[in-house]
Design an enzyme around this catalytic site. Structure first.
Site, PDB file in Angstrom:
ATOM      1  N   HIS A 285       0.800  -1.223   0.000  1.00  0.00           N
ATOM      2  CA  HIS A 285       0.000   0.000   0.000  1.00  0.00           C
ATOM      3  C   HIS A 285       0.836   1.277   0.000  1.00  0.00           C
ATOM      4  O   HIS A 285       0.344   2.343  -0.385  1.00  0.00           O
ATOM      5  CB  HIS A 285      -0.990  -0.001   1.174  1.00  0.00           C
ATOM      6  CG  HIS A 285      -0.392   0.344   2.503  1.00  0.00           C
ATOM      7  ND1 HIS A 285       0.154  -0.608   3.334  1.00  0.00           N
ATOM      8  CD2 HIS A 285      -0.268   1.531   3.154  1.00  0.00           C
ATOM      9  CE1 HIS A 285       0.583  -0.021   4.444  1.00  0.00           C
ATOM     10  NE2 HIS A 285       0.338   1.277   4.356  1.00  0.00           N
TER      11      HIS A 285
ATOM     12  N   GLU B   7       3.496   5.131  -3.490  1.00  0.00           N
ATOM     13  CA  GLU B   7       3.630   6.489  -2.980  1.00  0.00           C
ATOM     14  C   GLU B   7       5.066   6.804  -2.562  1.00  0.00           C
ATOM     15  O   GLU B   7       5.561   7.906  -2.800  1.00  0.00           O
ATOM     16  CB  GLU B   7       2.696   6.686  -1.780  1.00  0.00           C
ATOM     17  CG  GLU B   7       2.760   8.075  -1.182  1.00  0.00           C
ATOM     18  CD  GLU B   7       1.858   8.221   0.034  1.00  0.00           C
ATOM     19  OE1 GLU B   7       1.751   9.337   0.551  1.00  0.00           O
ATOM     20  OE2 GLU B   7       1.276   7.202   0.451  1.00  0.00           O
ATOM     21  N   ASP B   8       5.765   5.830  -1.947  1.00  0.00           N
ATOM     22  CA  ASP B   8       7.052   6.119  -1.302  1.00  0.00           C
ATOM     23  C   ASP B   8       8.267   5.507  -2.000  1.00  0.00           C
ATOM     24  O   ASP B   8       9.390   5.707  -1.552  1.00  0.00           O
ATOM     25  CB  ASP B   8       7.033   5.618   0.156  1.00  0.00           C
ATOM     26  CG  ASP B   8       5.994   6.350   0.988  1.00  0.00           C
ATOM     27  OD1 ASP B   8       5.660   7.498   0.631  1.00  0.00           O
ATOM     28  OD2 ASP B   8       5.509   5.785   1.980  1.00  0.00           O
TER      29      ASP B   8
ATOM     30  N   ASP C 179      -3.851   0.876   8.812  1.00  0.00           N
ATOM     31  CA  ASP C 179      -2.695   1.764   8.709  1.00  0.00           C
ATOM     32  C   ASP C 179      -2.712   2.801   9.834  1.00  0.00           C
ATOM     33  O   ASP C 179      -1.698   3.049  10.504  1.00  0.00           O
ATOM     34  CB  ASP C 179      -2.720   2.446   7.341  1.00  0.00           C
ATOM     35  CG  ASP C 179      -1.616   3.482   7.176  1.00  0.00           C
ATOM     36  OD1 ASP C 179      -0.517   3.107   6.757  1.00  0.00           O
ATOM     37  OD2 ASP C 179      -1.878   4.669   7.466  1.00  0.00           O
TER      38      ASP C 179
END
Length: 714
Positions: A117, A121-122, A182
């Site tokens: 997840h 994004e990272d 999360d």
């Protein structure tokens, strides 16, 4: 993971099956360091996700874990070298989030997306790579979580962040499942942040994420989040509650003995049941202490009774209420009437001979799973039962294909989760019309604070047949839920067949028929805002009033004036009395016409008043000793009658009614219209009919006039 305790001792009590298996709690620091060494050989799962695999297999014994291994390898290699603020390798975070979901029973696709997840994004991983390696379904979920997390949780960004979160959840509830897990892991490790940032994140969690977890039925996440927020925002009360729990731990707990008594009772009744003592979590203890004052030993937990079938739940209830003294006010049946978040259980309480009161929850094991995991327990919302079973046994190439490549690229417009609950549909509807972020944010928190939902049925048979509304909703809310902005012209409603005002509150199971004006200029009253509970209704009403500052419907709360009827008191019409030379008058209270059965009575001055025999005045006349006179009708057909018309206020109504009367060839002798009350108006008409047999047709014609809901004889 237990939904009832956040301290380690309580967890072990709430999940005794974990102790029986000999499972230890996951050491994230140790596993994080192991992750830095890289993946193990391809013929077995990496040790770092061994706990995830074990938890997943506990719920899905036939699951193929190869996709999890490949997802872990990609996540670990992508995040390698990244560290959390706590100093742990970053891979420990997706591992922890995935373990939380695995313990709740999430299916393989959700766990795969959970491991990945944060990669898009990272790290350098792209959505195309995720789609190519793991399929469209995993890509869709990862993209949804990524878009939700791209915006910073600053005060100005919060409304837009949660707007995106709602839309993503509406497309696939698994996005929110991952987001909640999360946030739970981030809250567990929040101590490394500054106190002001801790407080800000805790407030957002309290105002939005905890209510969302409640509404999605994920009690296991909701209760732990509540305790973590409680500790940050109310440290003194938290410490006091912790001291209460610690003091109770050193005392004799009466619940185990009570549980054993219940086991004996159920065993003798031949009911196979598991009876557990379920400790309360911190916030629950705090609420009970505020409600009851000084706590007793049995207040620190509840009994949880698990059975196999629904019928066994009621069998257990019968035995408990027979063998112990029930506390009737504590009984609730959420099996016959489930909560809007899928929750089903029987709640009751009983008093023991030594004065302890034990609260009891009775449910089946399947109900227990849903009560703990909520939507997570539903699996893949896009698969049938057979497809879901196949998905857990399939490799990445056979994951569900409900989402397309285009849907993965933009999940917010391509599909709708078929399991979407009614409250979520309402949120998604009104968030599009919220005029500004501040309005959206304030109304969202107010909507999520609603803890009850009702279902009403449409009387018109339209689709959908039911309307879901928050508890306390009025007919105004139902109108906007059914008609949208067309509800501006709503002038009344029938609830369970009876006419009522739009401000009336609705109850669960009511049947509602909403009446709309045909005049396009009709609009809501400013008073409606006081009775509108749903955001959709309040936003629509406010927008209309702002656009029409001088056009709000005028209302009055003045008491209704006495009905003034100009009747046929001066003449007898076609009535003839068997009293020579007597003046005959038709009573204005019931206005009889041929061929009504009538009775006559002599009044002051020697006149004879004629009433219908059903009229209440007949009994009164007889009780007063009035002389009764036989009355009959002449052969002529014309007659005079007074009719009452009940209607909703609208322009040109009086003209339309008189036109309808004229079309029937009837003469209006006189008419009276009362001032409107709550948009309702009463009219009275004294009419001269050429033929009494035309009266039913006349009344039907008047009822057919838009806005008229009843016509009756005076």
């Amino acid at each position: 993971m237990s939904a009832e305790a956040t301290n380690p001792e309580a967890r072990s009590e709430a999940r005794p099956e974990l102790r029986r298996r000999g499972r230890t709690r996951l050491d994230l620091r140790r596993l994080g360091r192991a992750a830095l060494l890289g993946p193990t050989s391809r013929d077995r799962l990496p040790d770092a996700i061994g706990h995830v695999a074990e938890a997943h297999r506990a719920h899905h014994p036939d699951a193929d874990l190869s996709i999890l291994r490949r997802a872990y390898v990609l996540a670990e290699s992508s995040h390698r070298g990244q560290m959390r603020k706590s100093g742990e390798p970053y891979i420990t975070h997706p591992l922890a989030v995935t373990l939380i979901l695995a313990e709740l029973g999430a299916e393989t696709t959700t766990l795969t997306a959970s491991l990945l997840h944060d990669t898009v994004e990272d790290t350098e991983v792209t959505l195309d790579q995720v789609r190519e390696e793991f399929g469209d379904e995993v890509c869709f979920i990862v993209d949804g979580v990524t878009k939700v997390e791209k915006i910073d949780y600053g005060a100005a960004a919060e409304p837009e962040t949660f707007r995106k979160m709602l839309v993503a959840t509406g497309n696939d509830v698994r996005v929110m499942s991952i987001k909640l897990a999360d946030r739970l892991h981030n809250m567990r490790t929040l101590g490394v942040m500054r106190p002001d940032k801790q407080a800000r994140i805790a407030k957002v969690t309290r105002d939005v994420l905890i209510p969302l977890a409640e509404r999605l039925g994920v009690q296991a996440l909701k209760t732990e989040l509540e305790d973590l927020v409680f500790a940050i925002l109310h440290p003194e009360e938290y410490e006091h509650t912790r001291a209460l729990i610690a003091a109770h731990a050193g005392e004799r707990d009466p619940l185990p003995a009570i549980a054993e008594s219940v086991r004996v009772v159920l065993r003798e009744a031949g009911i196979h049941a598991e009876v557990l003592v379920r400790p309360r979590h911190f916030v629950s203890v705090h609420r009970i202490s505020r409600k009851r004052g000084e706590l007793r030993g049995s207040d620190f937990g509840r009994l949880l009774i698990l059975v196999g079938e629904n019928a066994d739940c009621y069998g257990v209830l019968g035995e408990l209420h027979t063998c112990f003294t029930p506390v009737v006010s504590e009984f609730k049946d959420f099996i016959a009437v489930p909560k809007f978040n899928l929750y089903q259980s029987l709640h009751t309480a009983f008093a023991t001979s030594d004065g302890h009161v034990a609260e009891v929850i009775v449910r089946t094991r399947q109900m227990h799973r849903v009560a703990e995991a909520g939507v997570v327990a539903l699996g893949n919302p896009y698969a049938t039962a057979a497809a879901t079973a196949a998905a857990t046994a399939a490799a990445a190439a056979s994951v569900a294909t409900a989402g397309s490549a285009e849907a993965c690229a933009d999940p917010y417009e391509e599909r709708v989760d078929p399991t979407r609950p009614g409250w979520l549909s309402r949120l998604l509807d009104w968030q599009q019309s919220a005029p500004d972020p501040d309005t959206f944010w304030s109304v969202l928190r107010a909507e999520l604070a609603q803890d009850r939902e009702i279902t009403v049925f449409r009387a018109d048979g339209g689709a959908p047949a039911t309307i879901s509304l928050p508890g306390g909703a009025s007919c105004i809310d139902a109108a906007y839920a059914q008609y949208g902005e067309a509800a501006h012209g709503c002038i009344g409603a029938r609830v369970n067949g009876r006419l009522t005002s739009l401000t009336s509150r609705l109850s669960d199971g009511d049947t509602v028929q909403l009446l709309l004006a045909h005049d396009a200029s009709s609009g809501p009253s400013a008073d409606w805002l006081e009775h509108a509970h749903t955001p959709a209704a309040r936003i629509a009403i406010s927008s209309w009033l702002k656009a029409h500052p001088d056009g709000a419907a005028a209302t009055t709360t003045a008491a209704r004036a006495p009905l003034s009827v100009v009747g046929a008191r001066g003449g007898g019409g076609n009535a003839v009395a068997d009293l020579p030379d007597a003046t005959v008058r038709l009573a204005g209270c019931c206005t009889p016409v041929p061929p009504d059965a009538v009775a006559g009575f002599v009044v002051r001055g020697g006149a004879v008043t004629v009433h219908r025999v059903q009229c209440a005045a007949v009994a009164q006349m007889r009780s007063l000793g009035r002389t009764s006179v036989a009355v009959h009708w002449r052969a002529t057909a014309d007659c005079r009658v007074t009719l009452l018309a009940e209607s909703f206020g609208r322009p040109h109504l009086l003209a339309d009614l008189t036109e309808a009367i004229a079309r029937e060839g009837v003469e209006v002798v006189s008419a009276t219209v009362e001032p409107p009350v709550e948009q309702r108006v009463r009219h009275s008409y004294t009419l001269q009919l050429p033929d009494a047999t035309g009266l039913p047709a006349l009344m039907r014609a008047m009822r057919d006039v838009p806005g008229v809901y009843d016509v009756s004889r005076a």
